[in-house]
Design a protein around this motif. Structure first.
Motif, PDB file in Angstrom:
ATOM      1  N   HIS A   6      40.609  18.630  -8.102  1.00 11.64           N
ATOM      2  CA  HIS A   6      40.353  17.329  -7.496  1.00 11.64           C
ATOM      3  C   HIS A   6      40.127  17.508  -6.010  1.00 11.64           C
ATOM      4  CE1 HIS A   6      41.431  15.042 -11.041  1.00 11.64           C
ATOM      5  NE2 HIS A   6      42.510  15.806 -11.173  1.00 11.64           N
ATOM      6  N   THR A   7      39.288  16.633  -5.451  1.00 13.17           N
ATOM      7  CA  THR A   7      39.120  16.623  -4.001  1.00 13.17           C
ATOM      8  C   THR A   7      40.191  15.719  -3.418  1.00 13.17           C
ATOM      9  OG1 THR A   7      37.641  14.741  -4.057  1.00 13.17           O
ATOM     10  CG2 THR A   7      36.616  16.923  -4.204  1.00 13.17           C
ATOM     11  N   ALA A   8      40.445  15.869  -2.118  1.00 16.15           N
ATOM     12  CA  ALA A   8      41.446  15.022  -1.459  1.00 16.15           C
ATOM     13  C   ALA A   8      41.058  13.547  -1.521  1.00 16.15           C
ATOM     14  CB  ALA A   8      41.655  15.480  -0.017  1.00 16.15           C
ATOM     15  N   PRO A   9      39.770  13.172  -1.291  1.00  8.54           N
ATOM     16  CA  PRO A   9      39.415  11.753  -1.405  1.00  8.54           C
ATOM     17  C   PRO A   9      39.655  11.202  -2.815  1.00  8.54           C
ATOM     18  CG  PRO A   9      37.712  12.892  -0.191  1.00  8.54           C
ATOM     19  CD  PRO A   9      38.653  13.941  -0.718  1.00  8.54           C
ATOM     20  N   ARG A  10      39.383  12.047  -3.843  1.00  5.94           N
ATOM     21  CA  ARG A  10      39.614  11.609  -5.231  1.00  5.94           C
ATOM     22  C   ARG A  10      41.100  11.374  -5.456  1.00  5.94           C
ATOM     23  NH1 ARG A  10      39.975   9.455  -9.734  1.00  5.94           N
ATOM     24  NH2 ARG A  10      40.162  10.633 -11.630  1.00  5.94           N
ATOM     25  N   MET A  11      41.936  12.270  -4.996  1.00  6.85           N
ATOM     26  CA  MET A  11      43.381  12.113  -5.138  1.00  6.85           C
ATOM     27  C   MET A  11      43.855  10.885  -4.371  1.00  6.85           C
ATOM     28  SD  MET A  11      44.585  14.283  -7.198  1.00  6.85           S
ATOM     29  CE  MET A  11      46.310  14.062  -6.882  1.00  6.85           C
ATOM     30  N   SER A  12      43.252  10.658  -3.209  1.00 10.03           N
ATOM     31  CA  SER A  12      43.623   9.494  -2.408  1.00 10.03           C
ATOM     32  C   SER A  12      43.321   8.212  -3.158  1.00 10.03           C
ATOM     33  CB  SER A  12      42.877   9.518  -1.075  1.00 10.03           C
ATOM     34  OG  SER A  12      43.182   8.377  -0.326  1.00 10.03           O
ATOM     35  N   SER A  13      42.172   8.184  -3.866  1.00 10.17           N
ATOM     36  CA  SER A  13      41.827   6.968  -4.613  1.00 10.17           C
ATOM     37  C   SER A  13      42.737   6.783  -5.827  1.00 10.17           C
ATOM     38  CB  SER A  13      40.360   6.998  -5.046  1.00 10.17           C
ATOM     39  OG  SER A  13      40.163   7.971  -6.044  1.00 10.17           O
ATOM     40  N   VAL A  14      43.230   7.905  -6.399  1.00 13.54           N
ATOM     41  CA  VAL A  14      44.130   7.815  -7.544  1.00 13.54           C
ATOM     42  C   VAL A  14      45.467   7.208  -7.120  1.00 13.54           C
ATOM     43  CG1 VAL A  14      45.462   9.178  -9.202  1.00 13.54           C
ATOM     44  CG2 VAL A  14      43.047   9.677  -8.838  1.00 13.54           C
ATOM     45  N   ILE A  15      45.962   7.623  -5.950  1.00 16.02           N
ATOM     46  CA  ILE A  15      47.256   7.099  -5.495  1.00 16.02           C
ATOM     47  C   ILE A  15      47.062   6.178  -4.303  1.00 16.02           C
ATOM     48  CG2 ILE A  15      48.653   8.966  -6.407  1.00 16.02           C
ATOM     49  CD1 ILE A  15      48.607  10.291  -3.709  1.00 16.02           C
ATOM     50  N   TYR A  16      45.980   5.426  -4.321  1.00 10.78           N
ATOM     51  CA  TYR A  16      45.568   4.562  -3.212  1.00 10.78           C
ATOM     52  C   TYR A  16      46.659   3.625  -2.731  1.00 10.78           C
ATOM     53  CZ  TYR A  16      43.468   0.429  -1.133  1.00 10.78           C
ATOM     54  OH  TYR A  16      43.203  -0.629  -0.341  1.00 10.78           O
ATOM     55  N   LYS A  17      47.380   3.012  -3.654  1.00  9.23           N
ATOM     56  CA  LYS A  17      48.300   1.951  -3.263  1.00  9.23           C
ATOM     57  C   LYS A  17      49.513   2.486  -2.502  1.00  9.23           C
ATOM     58  CE  LYS A  17      46.887  -1.110  -6.900  1.00  9.23           C
ATOM     59  NZ  LYS A  17      47.078  -1.532  -8.222  1.00  9.23           N
ATOM     60  N   SER A  18      49.861   3.759  -2.726  1.00 10.34           N
ATOM     61  CA  SER A  18      51.089   4.250  -2.115  1.00 10.34           C
ATOM     62  C   SER A  18      50.857   5.146  -0.893  1.00 10.34           C
ATOM     63  CB  SER A  18      51.915   5.011  -3.149  1.00 10.34           C
ATOM     64  OG  SER A  18      51.179   6.117  -3.627  1.00 10.34           O
ATOM     65  N   SER A  19      49.654   5.658  -0.693  1.00  4.18           N
ATOM     66  CA  SER A  19      49.437   6.572   0.431  1.00  4.18           C
ATOM     67  C   SER A  19      48.081   6.353   1.073  1.00  4.18           C
ATOM     68  CB  SER A  19      49.495   8.026  -0.053  1.00  4.18           C
ATOM     69  OG  SER A  19      50.741   8.306  -0.621  1.00  4.18           O
ATOM     70  N   THR A  20      47.965   6.792   2.322  1.00 10.14           N
ATOM     71  CA  THR A  20      46.670   6.736   3.004  1.00 10.14           C
ATOM     72  C   THR A  20      45.914   8.025   2.741  1.00 10.14           C
ATOM     73  OG1 THR A  20      47.557   7.704   5.019  1.00 10.14           O
ATOM     74  CG2 THR A  20      47.653   5.306   4.830  1.00 10.14           C
ATOM     75  N   GLY A  21      44.622   8.031   3.018  1.00  2.00           N
ATOM     76  CA  GLY A  21      43.786   9.213   2.777  1.00  2.00           C
ATOM     77  C   GLY A  21      44.263  10.434   3.543  1.00  2.00           C
ATOM     78  N   TRP A  22      44.624  10.274   4.813  1.00  2.00           N
ATOM     79  CA  TRP A  22      45.053  11.411   5.624  1.00  2.00           C
ATOM     80  C   TRP A  22      46.375  11.975   5.136  1.00  2.00           C
ATOM     81  CZ3 TRP A  22      41.707  13.906   8.238  1.00  2.00           C
ATOM     82  CH2 TRP A  22      40.592  13.248   8.745  1.00  2.00           C
ATOM     83  N   ALA A  23      47.249  11.132   4.663  1.00  2.00           N
ATOM     84  CA  ALA A  23      48.530  11.606   4.146  1.00  2.00           C
ATOM     85  C   ALA A  23      48.305  12.471   2.911  1.00  2.00           C
ATOM     86  CB  ALA A  23      49.441  10.427   3.810  1.00  2.00           C
ATOM     87  N   VAL A  24      47.343  12.099   2.062  1.00  4.05           N
ATOM     88  CA  VAL A  24      47.041  12.890   0.872  1.00  4.05           C
ATOM     89  C   VAL A  24      46.461  14.243   1.271  1.00  4.05           C
ATOM     90  CG1 VAL A  24      45.594  12.991  -1.195  1.00  4.05           C
ATOM     91  CG2 VAL A  24      46.758  10.868  -0.594  1.00  4.05           C
ATOM     92  N   VAL A  25      45.537  14.249   2.229  1.00  5.20           N
ATOM     93  CA  VAL A  25      44.935  15.511   2.682  1.00  5.20           C
ATOM     94  C   VAL A  25      46.015  16.439   3.218  1.00  5.20           C
ATOM     95  CG1 VAL A  25      43.381  16.522   4.384  1.00  5.20           C
ATOM     96  CG2 VAL A  25      42.681  14.478   3.151  1.00  5.20           C
ATOM     97  N   LYS A  26      46.909  15.951   4.053  1.00 10.66           N
ATOM     98  CA  LYS A  26      47.990  16.771   4.614  1.00 10.66           C
ATOM     99  C   LYS A  26      48.899  17.306   3.517  1.00 10.66           C
ATOM    100  CE  LYS A  26      47.232  16.417   9.045  1.00 10.66           C
ATOM    101  NZ  LYS A  26      46.797  17.553   9.800  1.00 10.66           N
TER     102      LYS A  26
END
Length: 194
Positions: A6-26
């Motif tokens: 998975h890419t970081a943006p894809r993971m960010s969209s999966v857990i969108y409600k609980s985290s921001t995009g940058w938090a997922v990338v980190k």
């Protein structure tokens, strides 16, 4: 089992409600540094996937067993969901219905109302001053004559007032106040239909 990355943006969209995009990338980069997941770079994009070395190999029969267990659990979950919906509908129906005490109270009120209507009906039946059809017809004819006369006089009075107001310097309301005329509208009276 799914073994794709998975890419970081894809993971960010999966857990969108609980985290921001940058938090997922980190978080993904930190997990890659710790060796818990693998990272591959394709151009500008980084792909993250689970390190398969940390998992034991699973045979095809075990996978089929897991798939059948998943489908059984899915069917059970669907059955439970349907059962919950039915119970919710039943609960709503029960909450909207009357209790036994409320029903008895309602019955008593209706009985009292019914007995009042019966007493009234008996009074009407026992009365000796019933109106004959001829008297009723006579009253209706007189009413029609009076209503027609009322409308005729109202129209005549309105025409006279309009004629006077053509040369009168004040408004119609002021004129009617000076003369002391009360209109049907002032008295909130409506001319009945004939």
């Amino acid at each position: 089992m799914r073994r794709t990355g998975h890419t970081a943006p894809r993971m960010s969209s999966v857990i969108y409600k609980s985290s921001t995009g940058w938090a997922v990338v980190k978080a993904m980069e930190l997990l890659a540094l710790e060796g818990k997941i693998k990272e591959k770079t394709y151009g500008k994009q980084k792909i993250y996937f689970a390190d398969q070395a940390q998992f034991a190999d699973v045979s095809d029969t075990d996978l089929k067993g897991m798939d059948s267990q998943i489908s059984e659990l899915g069917a059970e979950a669907q059955s439970l969901t349907q059962s919950c919906k039915q119970l919710d509908a039943e609960l709503k129906e029960l909450n909207s219905s009357l209790t036994a005490e409320e029903m008895m109270s309602e019955i008593q009120e209706l009985k009292a109302e019914c007995s009042g209507y019966r007493a009234r009906l008996e009074k009407i039946k026992a009365a000796t001053n019933h109106v004959t059809p001829e008297e009723k017809e006579k009253v209706y004819k007189e009413r029609t004559v009076y209503v027609k006369e009322w409308k005729k006089r109202k129209r005549l009075a309105s025409d006279m007032i309009d004629s006077i107001l053509e040369g009168y310097p004040k408004s119609k309301k002021e004129f009617l106040d000076e003369v002391g005329v009360e209109t049907d509208e002032d008295c909130k009276v409506v001319v009945p239909s004939t």
